[in-house]
Design a protein around this motif. Structure first.
Motif, PDB file in Angstrom:
ATOM      1  N   UNK A  93       0.885  -1.157   0.000  1.00 56.98           N
ATOM      2  CA  UNK A  93       0.000   0.000   0.000  1.00 56.98           C
ATOM      3  C   UNK A  93       0.929   1.214   0.000  1.00 56.98           C
ATOM      4  N   UNK A  94       0.956   1.893  -1.137  1.00 59.87           N
ATOM      5  CA  UNK A  94       1.871   3.014  -1.344  1.00 59.87           C
ATOM      6  C   UNK A  94       1.096   4.307  -1.129  1.00 59.87           C
ATOM      7  N   UNK A  95       1.583   5.139  -0.209  1.00 57.51           N
ATOM      8  CA  UNK A  95       0.879   6.362   0.160  1.00 57.51           C
ATOM      9  C   UNK A  95       1.722   7.578  -0.171  1.00 57.51           C
ATOM     10  N   UNK A  96       1.072   8.567  -0.768  1.00 55.98           N
ATOM     11  CA  UNK A  96       1.728   9.816  -1.160  1.00 55.98           C
ATOM     12  C   UNK A  96       1.588  10.864  -0.059  1.00 55.98           C
ATOM     13  N   UNK A  97       2.302  11.939  -0.234  1.00 58.95           N
ATOM     14  CA  UNK A  97       2.274  13.055   0.716  1.00 58.95           C
ATOM     15  C   UNK A  97       0.851  13.572   0.932  1.00 58.95           C
ATOM     16  N   UNK A  98       0.032  13.583  -0.136  1.00 56.22           N
ATOM     17  CA  UNK A  98      -1.343  14.085  -0.021  1.00 56.22           C
ATOM     18  C   UNK A  98      -2.330  13.006   0.423  1.00 56.22           C
ATOM     19  N   UNK A  99      -1.801  11.840   0.885  1.00 56.42           N
ATOM     20  CA  UNK A  99      -2.564  10.700   1.375  1.00 56.42           C
ATOM     21  C   UNK A  99      -3.263   9.880   0.293  1.00 56.42           C
ATOM     22  N   UNK A 100      -3.003  10.178  -1.003  1.00 56.92           N
ATOM     23  CA  UNK A 100      -3.453   9.266  -2.061  1.00 56.92           C
ATOM     24  C   UNK A 100      -2.739   7.945  -1.816  1.00 56.92           C
ATOM     25  N   UNK A 155       2.412   5.778  -8.172  1.00 56.91           N
ATOM     26  CA  UNK A 155       2.241   6.836  -7.167  1.00 56.91           C
ATOM     27  C   UNK A 155       3.460   7.748  -7.188  1.00 56.91           C
ATOM     28  N   UNK A 156       3.210   9.066  -7.098  1.00 52.57           N
ATOM     29  CA  UNK A 156       4.313  10.008  -6.962  1.00 52.57           C
ATOM     30  C   UNK A 156       4.217  10.685  -5.603  1.00 52.57           C
ATOM     31  N   UNK A 157       5.269  11.391  -5.244  1.00 50.74           N
ATOM     32  CA  UNK A 157       5.383  12.039  -3.928  1.00 50.74           C
ATOM     33  C   UNK A 157       5.180  11.017  -2.802  1.00 50.74           C
ATOM     34  N   UNK A 158       5.800   9.855  -2.966  1.00 55.68           N
ATOM     35  CA  UNK A 158       5.645   8.763  -1.994  1.00 55.68           C
ATOM     36  C   UNK A 158       6.265   9.147  -0.654  1.00 55.68           C
ATOM     37  N   UNK A 159       5.527   8.832   0.413  1.00 55.29           N
ATOM     38  CA  UNK A 159       6.076   9.041   1.756  1.00 55.29           C
ATOM     39  C   UNK A 159       6.130   7.736   2.547  1.00 55.29           C
ATOM     40  N   UNK A 160       5.266   6.755   2.195  1.00 53.35           N
ATOM     41  CA  UNK A 160       5.158   5.549   3.011  1.00 53.35           C
ATOM     42  C   UNK A 160       4.732   4.352   2.159  1.00 53.35           C
ATOM     43  N   UNK A 161       5.269   3.187   2.508  1.00 57.48           N
ATOM     44  CA  UNK A 161       4.847   1.933   1.899  1.00 57.48           C
ATOM     45  C   UNK A 161       4.555   0.948   3.025  1.00 57.48           C
ATOM     46  N   UNK A 162       3.354   0.387   3.020  1.00 60.72           N
ATOM     47  CA  UNK A 162       3.001  -0.647   3.982  1.00 60.72           C
ATOM     48  C   UNK A 162       2.960  -1.976   3.248  1.00 60.72           C
ATOM     49  N   UNK A 163       3.673  -2.964   3.784  1.00 62.06           N
ATOM     50  CA  UNK A 163       3.703  -4.292   3.188  1.00 62.06           C
ATOM     51  C   UNK A 163       2.640  -5.136   3.873  1.00 62.06           C
ATOM     52  N   UNK A 164       1.749  -5.721   3.080  1.00 62.79           N
ATOM     53  CA  UNK A 164       0.679  -6.594   3.628  1.00 62.79           C
ATOM     54  C   UNK A 164       0.786  -7.983   3.022  1.00 62.79           C
TER      55      UNK A 164
END
Length: 164
Positions: A93-100, A155-164
């Motif tokens: 789950x790849x999350x961008x700075x704007x929470x996309x 995804x651009x402007x990535x801030x976080x990746x959650x591995x599930x």
């Protein structure tokens, strides 16, 4: 002697799967959480620019729907990041700075030379340029990747990746 060598090899393999990463010395630009074995803080692997640059790098020159013409992107291979953190899941789950956020199958990182682009045409990408990290697929190498599904995973402007 063979038993001693086998024990050393077993210990080396175990420590390679569950290890602490070095601590970032610069600003943290990526956090990886979830089903991972290797961390540098409680339950998280934090990366600064220098740490990401120490992972296996790759260059992809490709056209994208978001740029004029072909752009040369450079950054760590996604599979190198997954190896570094000891990822055990099959979905990111790849999350961008704007929470996309978008779900990306981990197998994409194994099947294609997907990179976490840090540079475009030799320059570090700033937030206004879709940086500091941007998932780039090799669109020109495989026309099947040029689809809405894959574009949504980029995804651009990535801030976080959650591995599930």
């Amino acid at each position: 002697m063979k038993l001693f060598a086998a024990l050393i090899l077993s210990f080396s393999c175990l420590s390679a799967h569950a290890a602490e990463l070095t601590q970032p010395t610069g600003p943290v630009i990526l956090e990886v959480t979830g089903a991972i074995d290797n961390t540098n803080a409680e339950g998280v692997a934090r990366f600064d620019k220098a740490m990401l640059e120490q992972l296996e790098q790759h260059v992809t020159k490709t056209a994208t729907p978001w740029h004029e013409g072909k752009v040369e992107f450079e950054g760590p291979l996604g599979r190198a990041l997954l190896t570094a953190v000891g990822a055990k899941g099959d979905t990111l789950v790849v999350t961008a700075i704007n929470d996309y956020a978008a779900e990306v199958p981990a197998e994409d990182f194994d099947n294609y030379d997907v990179i976490l682009a840090m540079k475009a045409d030799g320059k570090y990408m700033r937030v206004r340029d879709k940086g500091p990290l941007f998932i780039i697929y090799p669109f020109d190498e495989n026309p099947d990747l040029n689809s809405e599904v894959i574009h949504n995973r980029s995804v651009w402007q990535i801030k976080k990746i959650e591995i599930r």
